[in-house]
Design an enzyme around this catalytic site. Sequence first.
Site, PDB file in Angstrom:
ATOM      1  N   GLU A 253       6.995 -29.963   1.488  1.00 10.94           N
ATOM      2  CA  GLU A 253       6.001 -29.483   2.708  1.00 10.94           C
ATOM      3  C   GLU A 253       5.044 -28.764   1.958  1.00 10.94           C
ATOM      4  O   GLU A 253       5.216 -27.690   1.312  1.00 10.94           O
ATOM      5  CB  GLU A 253       6.705 -28.467   3.584  1.00 10.94           C
ATOM      6  CG  GLU A 253       6.129 -28.456   4.976  1.00 10.94           C
ATOM      7  CD  GLU A 253       5.297 -27.082   5.049  1.00 10.94           C
ATOM      8  OE1 GLU A 253       4.120 -27.204   4.564  1.00 10.94           O
ATOM      9  OE2 GLU A 253       5.591 -26.136   5.262  1.00 10.94           O
ATOM     10  N   CYS A 287      -0.045 -22.949   5.644  1.00 12.44           N
ATOM     11  CA  CYS A 287      -0.384 -24.311   5.615  1.00 12.44           C
ATOM     12  C   CYS A 287      -0.843 -24.940   6.677  1.00 12.44           C
ATOM     13  O   CYS A 287      -1.680 -25.949   6.697  1.00 12.44           O
ATOM     14  CB  CYS A 287       0.939 -24.834   4.994  1.00 12.44           C
ATOM     15  SG  CYS A 287       2.229 -24.905   6.137  1.00 12.44           S
TER      16      CYS A 287
END
Length: 485
Positions: A253, A287
């Site tokens: 990720e 993120c």
Amino acid sequence: MVKYTDLNKQYIAGVWRDGTGKTVYQDKNPYNQEVVTEIKMASQKDIDEAYESAKRVQKQWEKVSAFDKSEVLTRAVQIMKNRREELVELLMIESGSSILKANVEIDFCISITNEAASYPMRMGGEIVPSLVPGKENRLFRRPLGVLGVISPFNFPMYLSMRSVATALGAGNGVVLKPDEQTAMSGGTVLGKIFEEAGIPEGLFNVVIPSIEEVGDGFVEHPIPRMISFTGSTEVGKHIGELCGRNVKKVALELGGNNALIILEDADIDRAVNSAIFGKFMHNGQICMAINRIIVHKNIHDQFIEKFIAAAKNIKVGDPKDKENMIGPLINPGAVERILGEIEKAKSQGAKVVLEGKVEGSIIHPTILTSNTNDVATAKNEMFGPVVTVIPFSTEEEAIKICNDTQYGLSGAVHAGSIEKGVEIALQLETGMVHINDQSVNDEPLIAFGGEKQSGIGRFGGRWSLDEFTTFQWISAQNRHREYPF
């Protein structure tokens, strides 16, 4: 309730002790740069011992009844609820989290661990028809064995727990390597929680090594069948290469350059509210945070005016003050990096319409405008409280601007109708899109993950269960089989 102690120790084979590495790390408070604690770093020998321990105990853990496994995870949930105040304080001191953000993070940890508590009951299999007369095909879901988990500094506790709890729930052993900047809130405190919950000694280990000393030793170690990494795209690519070379499963990720598209018929006030939260939650150190706002040219100026006014009202300062929504960046180097990107964007034609002052490790909200997607603050992930607003004329242009990036993690669309928003979303090259909302969303039952260079794999719900398990085919020939020779 006594507070946890020894959070600056390694947790290896059920023992809390100093690492045997060559260096001592000073863990600092991002807000005032005071040393919170010192950590004697782990060596490769410590990593070896942690992996060996996880491998040894995993064989026993796999045989523990599903109900007993689930009970351990359920107890971990209750411990986090009982210790919420203590955990929030740790996140504020070590990661610079606001009180709001820290509580959100604890909620995420509780939710994903609750979901993981169901995994032991879902480790079944199935019987599949066979081409061969008299054959019974049985498929068994099995743990992978041992996982190595590497987590970042921004949501340290949750982004560790997201892999740790689910891997344990699926019957695996785990060795966790948190970011050294958040070694306690993203690492050792999880060791304490699961130790208190009654996890078998040595099944879950936490090591805090110096990368300068151990290099790729954590990833390339022969024991872990899988590496779960959350962090930058640059590092993620390297880890992916190492896992490919060593034939390990990998979940990545990585970074994002997330866009919020605001169509001409959108509710501007709702869009402003979404943009404020989606950009400035945890100072943009997420993120999923909005990096670009792509606004129809006919409402661009109106949006900018309201967006600037709202940004000016955000309380900034010491994260211990519950009124403050923006606190420090993780370290002074992050400030210098972001200021450099702003100066580069200005030289490329971007205009600063709200200049955020700098106070130590804090940058106040900063807003730029640009007529193109080609300025530094739009092309690069800021990971800070800086956003670039870009106008568009047609929906096709908005989609093109949004997709003009190597990343594809999250995004959002504000539209006059949900169906129009969905129509746009389906044309975006990104793993997650939220209509009439903002890009920072995560839930325990959803497939969380990105496209392109934002990662590989999905976290959450049955997708995490699939990531952290494998299937074994066992066939049983119930009657004599005729062979051709």
